[in-house]
Enzyme design. Structure first.
Site, PDB file in Angstrom:
ATOM      1  N   ARG A   4      13.789  21.319 -12.074  1.00 49.19           N
ATOM      2  CA  ARG A   4      12.443  21.814 -11.773  1.00 49.19           C
ATOM      3  C   ARG A   4      12.213  23.039 -12.646  1.00 49.19           C
ATOM      4  O   ARG A   4      12.834  24.080 -12.436  1.00 49.19           O
ATOM      5  CB  ARG A   4      12.355  22.170 -10.288  1.00 49.19           C
ATOM      6  N   LYS A  51      14.052  32.399 -12.506  1.00 50.13           N
ATOM      7  CA  LYS A  51      14.387  33.081 -11.252  1.00 50.13           C
ATOM      8  C   LYS A  51      15.051  34.434 -11.471  1.00 50.13           C
ATOM      9  O   LYS A  51      15.588  34.721 -12.535  1.00 50.13           O
ATOM     10  CB  LYS A  51      15.243  32.162 -10.386  1.00 50.13           C
TER      11      LYS A  51
HETATM   12  N1  PMM Z   1      11.996  27.013  -6.206  1.00 51.14           N
HETATM   13  C1  PMM Z   1      10.746  27.457  -5.987  1.00 51.14           C
HETATM   14  C2  PMM Z   1       9.779  26.619  -5.391  1.00 51.14           C
HETATM   15  N2  PMM Z   1      10.084  25.356  -5.034  1.00 51.14           N
HETATM   16  N3  PMM Z   1      11.649  23.611  -4.896  1.00 51.14           N
HETATM   17  C3  PMM Z   1      12.886  23.156  -5.081  1.00 51.14           C
HETATM   18  N4  PMM Z   1      13.207  21.901  -4.705  1.00 51.14           N
HETATM   19  N5  PMM Z   1      13.864  23.919  -5.644  1.00 51.14           N
HETATM   20  C4  PMM Z   1      13.636  25.211  -6.037  1.00 51.14           C
HETATM   21  O1  PMM Z   1      14.566  25.862  -6.535  1.00 51.14           O
HETATM   22  C5  PMM Z   1      12.316  25.739  -5.845  1.00 51.14           C
HETATM   23  C6  PMM Z   1      11.342  24.891  -5.255  1.00 51.14           C
HETATM   24  C7  PMM Z   1      10.382  28.858  -6.365  1.00 51.14           C
HETATM   25  O2  PMM Z   1      10.166  28.972  -7.729  1.00 51.14           O
HETATM   26  P1  PMM Z   1       8.682  29.100  -8.417  1.00 51.14           P
HETATM   27  O3  PMM Z   1       7.976  30.232  -7.744  1.00 51.14           O
HETATM   28  O4  PMM Z   1       8.970  29.312  -9.837  1.00 51.14           O
HETATM   29  O5  PMM Z   1       7.951  27.808  -8.175  1.00 51.14           O
END
Ligand code: PMM
Length: 279
Positions: free
Chosen positions: A244, A204
């Site tokens: 995640r 991030k």
């Molecule tokens: N971050 C992203 C997408 N989905 N879901 C949860 N539960 N927590 C998060 O921090 C989260 C998520 C965005 O990140 P990406 O684009 O790397 O998937």
């Protein structure tokens, strides 16, 4: 939880896994690297992103979910839409990861309840095009706690069982880098909700800001992995239930270190290493 973004525009891996075969191959590699669960998403939530049509989102995630379920993989669907959750659960997904905590589509909670699926309620304030305008808090830890508590109440009221719920402070979602660090420092406060905590820090932009070069240029997405693993390590040591992440292999190594440090046996797929076994 390994991330499988099937989107043309996600900030970290957008465009790389947007074709079914490539997404499934990537997903399989994440399982081989030790992921317990794969989070399949078809909507980019990066700041400023525009929403896909429902048909686009369904067309992206469903074929991948069907394929992964057929291979015996535990699948979570990363969606804010009831229709996508319904189709994904019908296809065999077992978790709905809703970054809006039920705010974007109130019907989603009852879909999860009907399927007796697990649910991740993330802290969220607005869709991607306006979320950074909502990054304003007097006390970020107290407000995220209170807003998540309200989402947990809504999930319980919709009929989702308490033992199927997890919460997530939503790093980067309506949060500045300073807010993210405050939330990480205050993670223990979220324990008060009595639910497992999921955390997504991997790649991030607050890590890009932290690691910026002296002229202020953020560290590129592909060079934030070690910082993400450091966050995962500290989070696991602080008792976070699920991470995640994009780089599953390095995260699993970090989790094995934490387990050994705490004198616990590492519990994970294919886990064989016990503390002291090769001494
Ligand atoms: N971050 C992203 C997408 N989905 N879901 C949860 N539960 N927590 C998060 O921090 C989260 C998520 C965005 O990140 P990406 O684009 O790397 O998937």
């Amino acid at each position: 939880m390994g991330v499988v973004n099937v989107t043309p525009d996600s900030f970290s891996d957008g465009g790389r896994y947007d074709e079914i075969g490539a997404a499934v191959a990537h997903a399989t590699a994440l399982v081989d690297a030790g992921a317990d669960l794969l989070d399949v998403g078809g909507e980019s939530t990066r700041p400023g992103a525009t929403r896909p049509l429902l048909s686009e989102e369904l067309g992206r995630v469903l074929p991948v979910i069907v394929e992964l379920v057929a291979r015996g993989v535990l699948v979570s669907v990363d969606t804010m839409r009831a229709e996508v959750a319904e189709a994904a659960l019908a296809a065999g997904a077992v978790v709905v990861n809703d970054v809006s905590g039920g705010l974007a589509d109130p019907d989603l909670l009852s879909v999860v309840a009907e399927h007796r699926a697990a649910y991740v309620a993330m802290h969220w304030r607005a869709h991607a095009h306006e979320m950074q305008d909502r990054a304003s808090y007097a006390d970020v830890v107290a407000e995220v706690h209170a807003e998540l508590a309200a989402r947990v109440e809504a999930a319980l009221a919709a009929g989702i069982a308490a033992d199927r719920l997890a919460i997530d402070p939503g790093l980067g979602f309506a949060k500045t880098p300073a807010h993210n660090w405050e939330l990480l420092r205050g993670l223990a406060a979220l324990d008060g909700l009595g639910l497992p905590i999921l955390l997504g820090a991997s790649r991030k932009s607050f890590l890009g800001s932290l690691l910026a070069s002296p002229d202020g240029t953020p560290r590129p997405v592909g060079e934030r992995e070690d910082a993400g693993v450091a966050v995962s390590t500290l989070a696991a040591a602080a008792g976070v239930w699920c991470l995640r992440v994009h780089d599953v292999g390095r995260t699993v190594d970090a989790l094995r270190v934490v387990a050994a440090w705490e004198g616990r046996e590492f519990v994970g797929p294919g886990a064989t290493g016990k503390v002291g076994e090769d001494e």
